[in-house]
Motif scaffolding. Structure first.
Motif, PDB file in Angstrom:
ATOM      1  N   ALA A  71       1.075  -1.253   0.028  1.00  0.00           N
ATOM      2  CA  ALA A  71       0.105  -0.166  -0.036  1.00  0.00           C
ATOM      3  C   ALA A  71       1.154   1.147  -0.061  1.00  0.00           C
ATOM      4  O   ALA A  71       0.636   2.258  -0.826  1.00  0.00           O
ATOM      5  CB  ALA A  71      -0.734  -0.151   1.281  1.00  0.00           C
ATOM      6  N   HIS A  72       1.749   1.163   0.915  1.00  0.00           N
ATOM      7  CA  HIS A  72       2.716   2.451   0.680  1.00  0.00           C
ATOM      8  C   HIS A  72       3.676   2.525  -0.503  1.00  0.00           C
ATOM      9  O   HIS A  72       3.738   3.871  -0.737  1.00  0.00           O
ATOM     10  CB  HIS A  72       3.667   2.395   2.170  1.00  0.00           C
ATOM     11  N   GLY A  99       1.532   4.413  -3.117  1.00  0.00           N
ATOM     12  CA  GLY A  99       1.412   5.721  -2.779  1.00  0.00           C
ATOM     13  C   GLY A  99       2.857   6.345  -3.413  1.00  0.00           C
ATOM     14  O   GLY A  99       2.955   7.569  -4.068  1.00  0.00           O
ATOM     15  N   ILE A 119      -4.024   0.321   6.581  1.00  0.00           N
ATOM     16  CA  ILE A 119      -3.818   1.550   5.727  1.00  0.00           C
ATOM     17  C   ILE A 119      -3.312   2.832   6.475  1.00  0.00           C
ATOM     18  O   ILE A 119      -2.545   3.779   5.946  1.00  0.00           O
ATOM     19  CB  ILE A 119      -5.125   1.836   4.989  1.00  0.00           C
ATOM     20  N   PHE A 120      -3.821   2.774   7.750  1.00  0.00           N
ATOM     21  CA  PHE A 120      -3.294   4.042   8.749  1.00  0.00           C
ATOM     22  C   PHE A 120      -1.546   4.053   8.790  1.00  0.00           C
ATOM     23  O   PHE A 120      -1.072   5.082   8.646  1.00  0.00           O
ATOM     24  CB  PHE A 120      -4.127   3.903  10.037  1.00  0.00           C
ATOM     25  N   ALA A 168       0.299   2.560   6.503  1.00  0.00           N
ATOM     26  CA  ALA A 168       1.038   2.828   5.251  1.00  0.00           C
ATOM     27  C   ALA A 168       0.803   4.256   4.748  1.00  0.00           C
ATOM     28  O   ALA A 168       1.673   5.079   4.534  1.00  0.00           O
ATOM     29  CB  ALA A 168       0.251   2.136   4.334  1.00  0.00           C
ATOM     30  N   LEU A 169      -0.474   4.951   5.372  1.00  0.00           N
ATOM     31  CA  LEU A 169      -0.377   6.358   5.187  1.00  0.00           C
ATOM     32  C   LEU A 169       0.712   7.163   5.880  1.00  0.00           C
ATOM     33  O   LEU A 169       1.476   8.185   5.375  1.00  0.00           O
ATOM     34  CB  LEU A 169      -1.779   7.111   5.766  1.00  0.00           C
ATOM     35  N   VAL A 170       1.188   6.641   7.003  1.00  0.00           N
ATOM     36  CA  VAL A 170       2.183   7.388   7.869  1.00  0.00           C
ATOM     37  C   VAL A 170       3.651   6.977   7.328  1.00  0.00           C
ATOM     38  O   VAL A 170       4.269   8.142   7.138  1.00  0.00           O
ATOM     39  CB  VAL A 170       2.335   6.742   9.458  1.00  0.00           C
ATOM     40  N   HIS A 192       3.908   6.528   4.100  1.00  0.00           N
ATOM     41  CA  HIS A 192       4.283   7.164   2.863  1.00  0.00           C
ATOM     42  C   HIS A 192       4.387   8.766   2.975  1.00  0.00           C
ATOM     43  O   HIS A 192       4.869   9.416   2.038  1.00  0.00           O
ATOM     44  CB  HIS A 192       2.867   7.065   2.109  1.00  0.00           C
ATOM     45  N   THR A 193       4.159   9.278   4.292  1.00  0.00           N
ATOM     46  CA  THR A 193       4.554  10.607   4.389  1.00  0.00           C
ATOM     47  C   THR A 193       6.061  11.197   4.255  1.00  0.00           C
ATOM     48  O   THR A 193       6.434  11.952   3.800  1.00  0.00           O
ATOM     49  CB  THR A 193       4.046  11.278   5.892  1.00  0.00           C
TER      50      THR A 193
END
Lengths: 303, 89
Positions: free
Chosen positions: A57-58, A61, A246-247, A249-251, A253-254
């Motif tokens: 997921a990461h 992005g 996903i949370f 992965a979002l972190v 990805h930043t």
């Protein structure tokens, strides 16, 4: 900080840091970086079933950022990438099915792990020898770095296959190539990736250069473009199985987003042969990490 | 390389590295704000969706990572442009 979906407590700055380093590698070499991110995530306590899915997921992005940056630099052959991704996705599914079939037969984990080590060492050795030759050729024969390819035997064979429809890709400098050659290269790299349970970036990127004859910078950008779709597909399939946080992965990805920009822009300072020379180190690093896992009793792959 | 050109090159490199450092700091601050104002709010709804309906969670996950990819790419490109880093040669 707690991540309730995977049920772990991890420092978010550490995760963003992993993303940052992997982002630089991805932007510069056109790889997903799973060989580095997965062990680090596992070491920080992320459950094994979440490691691969969350990393995919990461990676999706991160590859969007890196591919977009490479696109601005003129390094993405969208037409070629779109055709190859079809073969890649079919290949990934086939490879994964083959893996499951073999695993049902018995203890295949060690066999697959050592197969992966052999493939990694082969890719690393080949790229190292070829790029050293190319670097020397650029200096002694004063040809452009774009034209310097230390080994073009496979390119000539692949481009020599005349099964219609024949296509041309001006962005990559490919005058004529069979559609089936493209799909086959995509299928083979996808199959290896699906079988070995990896993203496949450091199988596909060399294949684009040595198999199709793409210039290195365009191979990197086009590979990243493909990873968007193959990793996105992988994210969906893993998320449906409940293997994606996903949370998290979002972190990650930043950090990956800014790393990917830096990596992609840095390619402007290096010519193709030098990038390939540096790239040749990655498979050896990957092989060492896998060997450490295998000697520790694990499979080395599917953390 | 003549001494004047070398000096100019060093000045440009220092400026580039300084602008890079500024970009990282600005980006870091913006990301921390983004985390506290947006990402943390998503944690509970995502957990709920994960437990209740995985197919929807899968689709939403993909949408979120793609959307963040586009957003952060726009942000980093904007910062690169404002700090003149896109013209690095």
């Amino acid at each position: 900080m707690e991540f309730p979906i995977s049920g772990v407590i991890v420092n978010p700055f550490f995760l963003a840091g992993i993303g940052f380093v992997v982002g630089i590698l991805g932007g510069f070499f056109g790889v997903g970086g799973g060989f580095l991110a997965a062990p680090l995530m596992f070491l920080s306590g992320v459950p094994i079933n979440f490691v691969v899915g969350t990393d995919l997921a990461h990676m999706t992005g991160k590859s969007i950022v890196a591919a977009r940056r490479h696109s601005v630099l003129g390094h993405v052959d969208v037409k070629l990438g779109a055709i190859m991704v079809t073969g890649t996705i079919i290949g990934v599914e086939s490879g994964a099915q083959l893996l499951e079939a073999l695993q049902r037969l018995g203890q295949m984990d060690q066999v697959i792990g050592w197969t992966y080590v052999i493939i990694l060492v082969s890719i690393g050795s080949f790229t190292l020898i070829e790029s050293l030759h190319a670097v020397r050729t650029v200096k002694t024969e004063r040809i452009s770095a774009k034209e310097a390819l230390g080994f073009d035997g496979l390119v000539k064979r692949v481009q020599g296959i005349h099964i219609p429809p024949m296509l041309s890709f001006p962005v990559s400098g490919i005058e004529s190539i069979s559609l089936w050659s493209l799909l086959t290269v995509g299928f083979i790299t996808g199959c290896l990736a699906g079988f070995l349970g990896v993203g496949g970036g450091f199988i596909r990127m060399p294949m684009l250069v040595y198999g199709l004859g793409m210039p290195t910078h365009i191979a990197i950008g086009t590979d990243l473009f493909e990873i968007v779709f193959s990793a996105g597909f992988g994210t969906l399939t893993h998320a449906v199985k409940g293997n994606v946080d996903i949370f998290m992965a979002l972190v990650m990805h930043t950090g990956a987003a800014i790393g990917a920009q830096i990596g992609a822009l840095s390619t402007r300072f290096f010519r193709g042969p030098r990038i390939r020379l540096l790239f040749s180190l990655l498979p050896f690093i990957g092989a060492i990490l896998v060997i450490i896992r295998l000697l520790g009793g694990g499979s080395g792959l599917h953390f | 390389m003549p001494p004047e050109d070398r000096k100019l090159s060093q000045i440009r490199l220092k400026r580039m590295l300084r602008n890079f450092a500024i970009e990282l700091v600005i980006y870091g601050v913006l990301v921390v704000l983004y985390y506290f104002l947006a990402l943390r709010l998503l944690s509970s709804p995502l957990e709920h969706l994960f437990e209740e309906y995985l197919p929807a969670y899968a689709v939403i996950s993909l949408i979120l990572i793609v959307a963040q990819g586009v957003l952060l790419e726009s942000l980093t490109s904007f910062l690169l442009k404002r700090l003149g880093l896109q013209r690095m040669e």
